[in-house]
Design a protein around this motif. Structure first.
Motif, PDB file in Angstrom:
ATOM      1  N   SER A  24      62.252  43.230  82.474  1.00 35.09           N
ATOM      2  CA  SER A  24      61.936  43.847  83.672  1.00 35.09           C
ATOM      3  C   SER A  24      60.640  43.542  84.244  1.00 35.09           C
ATOM      4  O   SER A  24      60.523  43.542  85.685  1.00 35.09           O
ATOM      5  N   LYS A  25      59.559  43.151  83.443  1.00 36.11           N
ATOM      6  CA  LYS A  25      58.296  42.658  84.242  1.00 36.11           C
ATOM      7  C   LYS A  25      58.521  41.483  84.776  1.00 36.11           C
ATOM      8  O   LYS A  25      57.942  40.983  85.701  1.00 36.11           O
ATOM      9  N   ILE A  26      59.185  40.637  84.162  1.00 41.56           N
ATOM     10  CA  ILE A  26      59.442  39.198  84.724  1.00 41.56           C
ATOM     11  C   ILE A  26      60.207  39.182  86.181  1.00 41.56           C
ATOM     12  O   ILE A  26      59.627  38.561  87.148  1.00 41.56           O
ATOM     13  N   VAL A  27      61.199  40.437  86.085  1.00 43.85           N
ATOM     14  CA  VAL A  27      61.851  40.376  87.341  1.00 43.85           C
ATOM     15  C   VAL A  27      60.798  40.966  88.498  1.00 43.85           C
ATOM     16  O   VAL A  27      60.687  40.413  89.663  1.00 43.85           O
ATOM     17  N   VAL A  28      59.934  41.857  88.041  1.00 43.98           N
ATOM     18  CA  VAL A  28      59.010  42.603  89.111  1.00 43.98           C
ATOM     19  C   VAL A  28      58.172  41.505  89.479  1.00 43.98           C
ATOM     20  O   VAL A  28      57.648  41.285  90.692  1.00 43.98           O
ATOM     21  N   ARG A  29      57.508  40.837  88.610  1.00 40.01           N
ATOM     22  CA  ARG A  29      56.434  39.617  88.875  1.00 40.01           C
ATOM     23  C   ARG A  29      56.874  38.520  89.923  1.00 40.01           C
ATOM     24  O   ARG A  29      56.328  38.219  90.645  1.00 40.01           O
ATOM     25  N   ASN A  30      58.267  38.490  89.704  1.00 43.81           N
ATOM     26  CA  ASN A  30      58.971  37.293  90.519  1.00 43.81           C
ATOM     27  C   ASN A  30      59.685  37.781  91.712  1.00 43.81           C
ATOM     28  O   ASN A  30      59.784  36.945  92.714  1.00 43.81           O
ATOM     29  N   ASN A  31      59.734  38.916  91.850  1.00 48.57           N
ATOM     30  CA  ASN A  31      60.409  39.502  93.134  1.00 48.57           C
ATOM     31  C   ASN A  31      59.512  40.675  93.984  1.00 48.57           C
ATOM     32  O   ASN A  31      59.986  40.714  95.009  1.00 48.57           O
ATOM     33  N   ILE A  32      58.558  41.184  93.610  1.00 53.39           N
ATOM     34  CA  ILE A  32      57.908  42.242  94.170  1.00 53.39           C
ATOM     35  C   ILE A  32      56.378  41.767  94.419  1.00 53.39           C
ATOM     36  O   ILE A  32      55.732  41.499  93.606  1.00 53.39           O
ATOM     37  N   VAL A  33      55.859  41.834  95.648  1.00 52.49           N
ATOM     38  CA  VAL A  33      54.516  41.410  96.027  1.00 52.49           C
ATOM     39  C   VAL A  33      53.522  42.514  95.127  1.00 52.49           C
ATOM     40  O   VAL A  33      53.666  43.532  95.384  1.00 52.49           O
ATOM     41  N   VAL A 118      50.911  45.444  74.393  1.00 50.10           N
ATOM     42  CA  VAL A 118      49.800  44.386  73.791  1.00 50.10           C
ATOM     43  C   VAL A 118      49.867  42.946  74.322  1.00 50.10           C
ATOM     44  O   VAL A 118      49.054  42.431  74.505  1.00 50.10           O
ATOM     45  N   TYR A 119      51.192  42.664  74.310  1.00 51.02           N
ATOM     46  CA  TYR A 119      51.523  41.167  74.458  1.00 51.02           C
ATOM     47  C   TYR A 119      51.166  40.858  76.062  1.00 51.02           C
ATOM     48  O   TYR A 119      50.419  39.869  75.932  1.00 51.02           O
ATOM     49  N   ASP A 120      51.378  41.771  76.872  1.00 44.41           N
ATOM     50  CA  ASP A 120      50.864  41.543  78.365  1.00 44.41           C
ATOM     51  C   ASP A 120      49.432  41.338  78.307  1.00 44.41           C
ATOM     52  O   ASP A 120      49.083  40.471  79.003  1.00 44.41           O
ATOM     53  N   ARG A 121      48.462  42.361  77.514  1.00 44.67           N
ATOM     54  CA  ARG A 121      47.327  42.116  77.734  1.00 44.67           C
ATOM     55  C   ARG A 121      46.742  40.943  77.028  1.00 44.67           C
ATOM     56  O   ARG A 121      45.786  40.151  77.722  1.00 44.67           O
ATOM     57  N   ILE A 122      47.301  40.413  76.234  1.00 41.51           N
ATOM     58  CA  ILE A 122      46.885  38.917  75.417  1.00 41.51           C
ATOM     59  C   ILE A 122      47.214  38.051  76.528  1.00 41.51           C
ATOM     60  O   ILE A 122      46.437  37.168  76.731  1.00 41.51           O
ATOM     61  N   VAL A 123      48.612  37.865  77.156  1.00 38.42           N
ATOM     62  CA  VAL A 123      49.045  36.666  77.808  1.00 38.42           C
ATOM     63  C   VAL A 123      48.564  36.689  79.231  1.00 38.42           C
ATOM     64  O   VAL A 123      48.086  35.784  79.797  1.00 38.42           O
ATOM     65  N   TYR A 124      48.547  37.849  79.762  1.00 38.01           N
ATOM     66  CA  TYR A 124      48.159  38.049  81.285  1.00 38.01           C
ATOM     67  C   TYR A 124      47.068  38.702  81.598  1.00 38.01           C
ATOM     68  O   TYR A 124      46.614  38.468  82.628  1.00 38.01           O
ATOM     69  N   GLY A 125      46.363  39.349  80.698  1.00 34.21           N
ATOM     70  CA  GLY A 125      44.968  40.025  80.916  1.00 34.21           C
ATOM     71  C   GLY A 125      45.098  41.388  81.443  1.00 34.21           C
ATOM     72  O   GLY A 125      44.409  42.074  81.843  1.00 34.21           O
TER      73      GLY A 125
END
Length: 170
Positions: A24-33, A118-125
């Protein structure tokens, strides 16, 4: 080491929770400004003003709390501490054979949601949040994601199960 059906169930719920959240986060990051302080970003109305999708990068925890902490404290409170707590909860549910399936599902959902954020915080900050619900001022949420929904759902199930358990003990 052979895994029991119970352990497979726990790991499956955790992995499914992480997968649904990350997809769901990949879809949002790629499709919503995305939304920043300068540019309010895109808001997609799903059901009028009651249910809105947007892309907000949250550098803190719940509702952005902790986003202004110094980097060392942020690492301790938003990465190290959650990892330790999630590991202890996982160890507990794997060892405690008295837990019913609803409680196992609830704990596994909480663990999966916690790991995903936690994964998001590590990978994306930051953590990508995108859901917002406003039922005319009667009920209004902060901006959240699927991991947050999994953690909240798990907590609600645990509360209901504790009431059910107390009722049967009386």
């Amino acid at each position: 080491m052979k895994l029991s059906k119970r352990s497979i169930y726990i790991y499956a719920v955790i992995l499914l929770t992480i997968a649904v959240d990350q997809i769901s986060k990949i879809v949002v990051r790629n499709n919503i400004v995305g939304r920043t302080n300068i540019n309010p970003g895109e808001r997609i109305s799903v059901i009028g003003d009651a249910f809105i999708l947007m892309n907000v990068e949250n550098t803190g925890a719940f509702l952005g709390m902790g986003s202004d902490l110094n980097p060392t404290l942020r690492i301790i409170l938003l990465l190290a501490l959650p990892i330790i707590v999630l590991a202890f909860v996982l160890r507990h549910i794997l060892k405690d054979k008295s837990l019913d399936n609803w409680s196992l599902f609830a704990f596994a959902s909480i663990i999966g949601g916690g790991i995903a954020n936690v994964y998001d915080r590590i990978v994306y900050g930051s953590v990508t949040d995108f859901f917002f619900i406003d039922l005319g001022g009667v009920f209004r949420t902060g901006i959240f994601n699927m991991a947050d929904l999994s953690v909240t759902t798990g907590m609600i199930i645990l509360v209901f199960m504790s009431f059910k358990k107390k009722k049967t003990e009386v």
